[in-house]
Design a protein around this motif. Sequence first.
Motif, PDB file in Angstrom:
ATOM      1  N   MET A   1      -8.539   3.894  -6.510  1.00  0.00           N
ATOM      2  CA  MET A   1      -9.746   4.683  -6.298  1.00  0.00           C
ATOM      3  C   MET A   1     -10.277   4.467  -4.886  1.00  0.00           C
ATOM      4  N   ASP A   2     -10.846   5.547  -4.300  1.00  0.00           N
ATOM      5  CA  ASP A   2     -11.502   5.467  -2.996  1.00  0.00           C
ATOM      6  C   ASP A   2     -10.577   4.906  -1.924  1.00  0.00           C
ATOM      7  N   LEU A   3      -9.327   5.374  -1.946  1.00  0.00           N
ATOM      8  CA  LEU A   3      -8.369   5.058  -0.882  1.00  0.00           C
ATOM      9  C   LEU A   3      -7.894   6.374  -0.283  1.00  0.00           C
ATOM     10  N   GLU A   4      -7.798   6.428   1.035  1.00  0.00           N
ATOM     11  CA  GLU A   4      -7.385   7.660   1.707  1.00  0.00           C
ATOM     12  C   GLU A   4      -6.102   7.450   2.497  1.00  0.00           C
ATOM     13  N   ASN A   5      -6.090   6.482   3.388  1.00  0.00           N
ATOM     14  CA  ASN A   5      -4.909   6.181   4.194  1.00  0.00           C
ATOM     15  C   ASN A   5      -4.730   4.673   4.310  1.00  0.00           C
TER      16      ASN A   5
ATOM     17  N   THR B   1       0.853  -1.192   0.000  1.00  0.00           N
ATOM     18  CA  THR B   1       0.000   0.000   0.000  1.00  0.00           C
ATOM     19  C   THR B   1       0.886   1.238   0.000  1.00  0.00           C
ATOM     20  N   ASP B   2       0.389   2.308  -0.613  1.00  0.00           N
ATOM     21  CA  ASP B   2       1.098   3.586  -0.661  1.00  0.00           C
ATOM     22  C   ASP B   2       0.121   4.672  -0.200  1.00  0.00           C
ATOM     23  N   SER B   3       0.359   5.237   0.996  1.00  0.00           N
ATOM     24  CA  SER B   3      -0.601   6.175   1.578  1.00  0.00           C
ATOM     25  C   SER B   3      -0.438   7.581   1.036  1.00  0.00           C
ATOM     26  N   THR B   4       0.610   7.855   0.275  1.00  0.00           N
ATOM     27  CA  THR B   4       0.733   9.152  -0.385  1.00  0.00           C
ATOM     28  C   THR B   4       0.063   9.113  -1.754  1.00  0.00           C
ATOM     29  N   LYS B   5       0.357   8.073  -2.510  1.00  0.00           N
ATOM     30  CA  LYS B   5      -0.255   7.942  -3.827  1.00  0.00           C
ATOM     31  C   LYS B   5      -1.638   7.298  -3.750  1.00  0.00           C
ATOM     32  N   ASP B   6      -2.024   6.843  -2.535  1.00  0.00           N
ATOM     33  CA  ASP B   6      -3.346   6.268  -2.311  1.00  0.00           C
ATOM     34  C   ASP B   6      -3.641   5.159  -3.310  1.00  0.00           C
ATOM     35  N   ARG B   7      -2.813   4.116  -3.267  1.00  0.00           N
ATOM     36  CA  ARG B   7      -3.028   3.012  -4.190  1.00  0.00           C
ATOM     37  C   ARG B   7      -2.439   1.727  -3.623  1.00  0.00           C
ATOM     38  N   ILE B   8      -2.831   0.612  -4.241  1.00  0.00           N
ATOM     39  CA  ILE B   8      -2.313  -0.718  -3.927  1.00  0.00           C
ATOM     40  C   ILE B   8      -1.652  -1.252  -5.179  1.00  0.00           C
TER      41      ILE B   8
END
Length: 1134
Positions: free
Chosen positions: A941-945, A918-925
């Motif tokens: 999509m629809d990822l925040e942290n 997971t990448d919490s800056t780019k908000d992706r998996i």
Amino acid sequence: MVRTPRCLFWAVFLGLSVSVSSINPQDLFPFGSSAGDQSLNQGTDVTQEVPLDKPVMFYDGKFSKIYINTNGFVALDKPSVQLEYLGNMPASFGMIAALLGDLDTSDGVGKVYFRQDSTPALLQQAANYINTAFPKSDEVNPIHAIVVTWVDIESHEPDGPDHKRNTFQLVVASEEKISYAILLYPREGMQYQSTRGYTMHAGFNKGQEAYFLYRKRQGPYYRITDDKKTSVQKLAQQTNSGKRGVWVYEIGTSSQFSNIVPGEVALLQEAEVLSQSYQVPKYPDGQLVAEHPSPYQVHTGDLQPGNPHFVEIEEDDNIQVGVFTYSSQTCANSRQECSSFADCQDYATGFCCHCRPGFYGNGKQCIAEGKPQRMNGKVSGRVFVGSSPIPVEFANNDLHSYVVANDGRAYIAISAIPSSVGFSLLPLASVGGVIGWAFALQQPGFKNGFSIVGGEFTSQADVTFQGGGGKLTITQDFRGIDEHDHLVVNTRLEGTVPTLPPGATVQIDPYSAVYLYSNNLINSSSSRDYVVTLEDGSTVTRTYKWTERISFQSCQHDRTARPVPQTQMLSVDQVFVMYSDSDHVLRYAMSNKIGDINGVQPEENACYTGRHSCDTNAVCQPGQGNQFTCECATGFNGDGRTCYEASRPVDLCRADLHDCDVPVRAQCSYTGGSSYICSCLPGFVGDGRTCQDIDECQPSRCHQDAVCHNTQGSFTCRCRPGFHGDGFHCSQEQKTRCQVHRERALASAELGPRGPRPVPGQYIPTCDSQGEYESMQCHSSSGYCWCVDQDGTEIYGTRTGPGSTPSCDQVTLTVGPVPLLSGSHLVFAQSGKIEYVPLEGQDIKKDKAKTVLHLPEKVIVGIAYDCVDKMVYWTDITSPAISKVHLQGGEAIPLITSDIGSPEGIAIDHLGRTMFWTDSTKDRIEVSSLDGTKRRVLIDMDLENPRPILTDPTNGYIYWSDWNRESPKIEAAHMDGTGRRILVKDNLGLPNALTYDTQNSMLCWADAGTHKVECMKPGFSDRRQVLQGVQYPFGITAYGKNLYYTDWKRDAVIVVDHHSGRETDEFLPQVRTRLYGITLAYRQCPTGRSHCAVNNGGCTHLCLATPAGRSCLCPDNAADMSCQEQRIQNFKII
């Protein structure tokens, strides 16, 4: 209950609104029989239980009855005898101590009155005190109050009364989910300060609380007074509510309560404050309770610091990843934590860093006095303009700032701002306000922000536009000084701004803002006017309210340090704002000074006004009267009015100004000044300026059964066909298991005219070109065929009769046990270290813990283990990067170092040989092969942290949690990213930790917001609570009947029996620092099946399992035209 926002423009007039007179007895809330009070029986140590009409919140508990006692307190639990607590605080029971002492009403004069009251007049009186004490918070409207008044109470002295009497009052006012205490001490009613030789106490005591198994420990104890009588006298002389003798505290909430919160309004004209230095006693196990803040700590409200590129930092306990913390270590092993321009000094409880003369900062970050400061960063977020339903998206817009430190001028520019929002952002010069505060021109005796907090802090500001214009939240994360001496800041904008038409201009008048300082928190609020001029020349004046919270980490070990003034005023003038529609750049400029809140102007010295003639790279030094001198800043030469950068020796090697041979053949070594040395690298010969390759393929270099190949600067050795080894040692190849099996079968065969013939009914295996078993084997005489694994073992269910053959490349493979270690191990990350500790059964062998890798400059967050290759994989948010290392130690191997923001969670599919993160800056998996190649974004999509992530390759699922504070959730998807669904979304807070128990098919998580550990079976509505009362979990893993989780508060690995729901053990690493991710290194790989385990599932690139088969996917931006994507639905072998 619905709360209404209150006016925040209080700070400028705060000094004028504070009452300078103490309260009198007639200023108390109504009491006595005429007010409907009951009274306690006469005597000493008399207690009466009172059932409540509405419950009271105290700390994190809810209480439906209280106990009122003669001795000046109200208890939340039945109190013990007075000998156990008088002079021996804190007590074992919950207590609100209005003024605790050995008191006596036996003479019939002294009385203790009490009642419950819900009359509008009294509730309004209580609301006025509370709302005055907390001017920045939402309006409080109590629905219930308890009034307890101790009137003319004598002390109980063994030698007879001394006829001095005290009168004081406690009011507990509550809304549905929060309670406040109002303490009133009239000056005329405070005649003695001690009883039986003990100083009387005021404060709040939670009492004992459950700890480990059935053990208990002393809970938090918040003291208003100390052990000196003068602190009791000052109860009537000072305040935290704006009125002398009146003290207001938030004492409990129904959820997520962290500590007592005092009122925020002191007597700002007076410098003296009540000193607080109380340390809570040690727990029975020797652990120290955290020291509680002074009663003057600023109310924290609903502070939520910005996105941690870790790890939160943001949290109700102000724990933030990426922001430094001081520990109890010494300078001997922690000097590197200080700035290179600072000195490290040891104190009794730890060390602190102090900037050297000529520099300023907090010791961790120091910059030269007088030197201009540059800032760089990015702006992200979403802004709605007016009533538009579509937001304007910001994605990494550049922000640049330049500050002239010797006069407080700040310039800010933000690029790539579309015209649809550019003009509407003109009023928000406050985006650069925190930059102006950080480097404001300092008045005598006052400090700007950087001098106090350094360069690592978080600012969150709420901008509320009047007249229904919307609300915007500005979160700015300052991440310290980079290698270019630039301060790095990331800004996020979220919310709505009023519409301003194209061509509009904005004028912002000078304004002031009061800043309230506590140990690790700074609050400010103000109201700001701006004038909008439209293209037709018409003007309109508008207003917005500004509320700002700055969180940081300070060093508490230096008790002798000069305290920062509790309040300071930032004065801002010469505000300039402009938006360029042609180049889409938004510009702000302003002049900033920090000084006295009461508006006292310093002497008119040019160094304090900024109107001097010093160079921008100079320090203005004030002299007598209006005299001053200019001195060039460190690193510059000149007379102060003209400064130029000091000449420094140039490293000719680094600047590539040397004449050495190319780097692949030679090395340049800088020796100082303008000197350097050229030397040829190993494998080359020459003078360093010209180097030639050496032919290393000399006799005896390689083994006699190997071939040598010369290369540039080196050589390689390769064993000849029929031999194996590294080329330096070769031996005749050993036969494989399949080859041995086949030779033995043939040896027992009958000799026929065309060679050996199998005995009728005998099976002869077939081997491939590498000597391994072919995936399909057939019986030559019977015609039956079947699939085998790598060991030649038949895969159940694949045998076919004569005339047909199985498709062995599409069969799921059961991976059997692969012995790895002598036992299983827990592997966990501790800041910049990876450690492991063995398990004996399911118990931790604490004395056998070892360090796998130590990278002190890194922050390792997520951690995963590949049981096949015995490799540990981890995420590092400082580089950022993903790397791996062998469990037995060795060098770190970087895998992914580019196009990555803040990697946090990581998981390995040991069957399909892929990794997910997971990448919490780019908000992706994302997913990739285990070597970091073949990268593909699965979900963005629809990822925040997003933080933790898990794989379940046998069933074809991935699981992850998103601790978005507004809407936390736990989700699942197929391993190819399809089939996404939400598993849990209700009653979550900060679901940091996630694990999958393969033995019980249970998904378990630990939540730092709800302070619970819970489990469920994915796809079933059987969610259950395992444990309550955890403190701050971060990572979790499962093994057998146990769950093992790391905790930031306890700096430990805690063991939980998830069947009994109890803590059974804890492991404290030798060095106590923050623990992050944790995983299990199995003694043998878990048994499982995967469509991707054999021949990569027949895929050309990525093979990702799904519940019904597998997906063959290509990497993002794949240049290989041979890549083919397909989703294959297979039957599943049962």
